[in-house]
Design a protein around this motif. Structure first.
Motif, PDB file in Angstrom:
ATOM      1  N   ARG A   7     -25.452 -46.661  30.146  1.00 12.31           N
ATOM      2  CA  ARG A   7     -24.116 -46.565  29.554  1.00 12.31           C
ATOM      3  C   ARG A   7     -23.716 -45.112  29.386  1.00 12.31           C
ATOM      4  NH1 ARG A   7     -23.582 -49.689  24.226  1.00 12.31           N
ATOM      5  NH2 ARG A   7     -24.838 -47.933  23.600  1.00 12.31           N
ATOM      6  N   LEU A   8     -22.418 -44.883  29.444  1.00  8.17           N
ATOM      7  CA  LEU A   8     -21.880 -43.538  29.252  1.00  8.17           C
ATOM      8  C   LEU A   8     -20.733 -43.599  28.258  1.00  8.17           C
ATOM      9  CD1 LEU A   8     -21.566 -42.484  33.007  1.00  8.17           C
ATOM     10  CD2 LEU A   8     -23.375 -41.825  31.420  1.00  8.17           C
ATOM     11  N   ASP A   9     -20.547 -42.508  27.525  1.00  5.49           N
ATOM     12  CA  ASP A   9     -19.353 -42.433  26.687  1.00  5.49           C
ATOM     13  C   ASP A   9     -18.179 -42.013  27.577  1.00  5.49           C
ATOM     14  OD1 ASP A   9     -19.587 -39.693  27.058  1.00  5.49           O
ATOM     15  OD2 ASP A   9     -20.047 -39.235  24.980  1.00  5.49           O
ATOM     16  N   ILE A  10     -16.989 -41.968  27.025  1.00  2.53           N
ATOM     17  CA  ILE A  10     -15.794 -41.688  27.823  1.00  2.53           C
ATOM     18  C   ILE A  10     -15.849 -40.310  28.470  1.00  2.53           C
ATOM     19  CG2 ILE A  10     -13.301 -41.303  27.666  1.00  2.53           C
ATOM     20  CD1 ILE A  10     -13.153 -43.697  25.842  1.00  2.53           C
ATOM     21  N   ALA A  14     -15.855 -39.788  32.509  1.00  6.05           N
ATOM     22  CA  ALA A  14     -14.823 -39.007  33.191  1.00  6.05           C
ATOM     23  C   ALA A  14     -15.463 -37.927  34.060  1.00  6.05           C
ATOM     24  CB  ALA A  14     -13.880 -38.387  32.168  1.00  6.05           C
ATOM     25  N   GLU A  15     -16.504 -37.283  33.565  1.00  3.42           N
ATOM     26  CA  GLU A  15     -17.198 -36.270  34.357  1.00  3.42           C
ATOM     27  C   GLU A  15     -17.837 -36.888  35.589  1.00  3.42           C
ATOM     28  OE1 GLU A  15     -19.943 -34.399  31.663  1.00  3.42           O
ATOM     29  OE2 GLU A  15     -18.347 -33.356  30.583  1.00  3.42           O
ATOM     30  N   ARG A  16     -18.460 -38.032  35.424  1.00  2.43           N
ATOM     31  CA  ARG A  16     -19.134 -38.699  36.546  1.00  2.43           C
ATOM     32  C   ARG A  16     -18.149 -39.097  37.641  1.00  2.43           C
ATOM     33  NH1 ARG A  16     -24.204 -42.199  36.362  1.00  2.43           N
ATOM     34  NH2 ARG A  16     -24.286 -43.083  38.435  1.00  2.43           N
ATOM     35  N   SER A  20      -9.903 -37.587  34.535  1.00  2.00           N
ATOM     36  CA  SER A  20      -9.656 -37.250  33.137  1.00  2.00           C
ATOM     37  C   SER A  20     -10.153 -38.354  32.213  1.00  2.00           C
ATOM     38  CB  SER A  20      -8.158 -37.026  32.920  1.00  2.00           C
ATOM     39  OG  SER A  20      -7.471 -38.257  33.063  1.00  2.00           O
ATOM     40  N   GLU A  21     -10.354 -37.981  30.970  1.00  2.00           N
ATOM     41  CA  GLU A  21     -10.708 -38.981  29.960  1.00  2.00           C
ATOM     42  C   GLU A  21      -9.575 -39.993  29.820  1.00  2.00           C
ATOM     43  OE1 GLU A  21     -11.957 -37.095  26.272  1.00  2.00           O
ATOM     44  OE2 GLU A  21     -12.746 -35.427  27.452  1.00  2.00           O
ATOM     45  N   ARG A  26      -7.238 -45.374  30.131  1.00  2.00           N
ATOM     46  CA  ARG A  26      -6.179 -46.211  30.697  1.00  2.00           C
ATOM     47  C   ARG A  26      -6.778 -47.481  31.316  1.00  2.00           C
ATOM     48  NH1 ARG A  26      -4.109 -42.767  34.553  1.00  2.00           N
ATOM     49  NH2 ARG A  26      -3.349 -41.452  32.880  1.00  2.00           N
ATOM     50  N   ARG A  27      -7.871 -47.337  32.039  1.00  2.00           N
ATOM     51  CA  ARG A  27      -8.520 -48.506  32.645  1.00  2.00           C
ATOM     52  C   ARG A  27      -9.098 -49.434  31.572  1.00  2.00           C
ATOM     53  NH1 ARG A  27     -10.019 -47.631  38.444  1.00  2.00           N
ATOM     54  NH2 ARG A  27      -8.882 -45.748  39.003  1.00  2.00           N
TER      55      ARG A  27
END
Length: 102
Positions: A7-10, A14-16, A20-21, A26-27
């Protein structure tokens, strides 16, 4: 015992995905990217809420959408495979309709 999905945080998501965050949020808001909100310990030792997404779902959300004739043919194959078979009565009716229009 199966391992938990990555899991990743926002911010990390976004970096991956090199976006943008805001694009990630938005998704999530549109419902195309599932996410969970959890209470975690922040960098100053206080509890904070963070939003996490599964890496597999993140990558699926950003997967390219195939287009063109090959993509249409693949879609037809998938729909045909998932569709129930015609009954004998339905086949006869279709044949009558087709023959009457010739």
């Amino acid at each position: 015992m199966p391992s938990a999905p990555e899991r990743l945080d926002i911010i990390a998501a976004a970096e991956r995905m090199r976006c943008s965050e805001k694009a990630i949020r938005r998704r999530i808001n549109k419902g195309t990217l599932p996410a969970v909100k959890e209470r975690v310990i922040g960098r100053h030792g206080r509890p904070v809420y963070k939003v996490f997404v599964n890496v597999d779902e993140l990558e699926a959300s950003f997967a390219p959408i195939p287009i063109g004739p090959a993509a249409k043919e693949q879609l037809v194959r998938e729909v045909t495979a998932a569709a129930p078979q015609f009954t004998e009565e339905q086949r006869e009716l279709l044949l009558r309709v087709i023959r009457s229009n010739q």
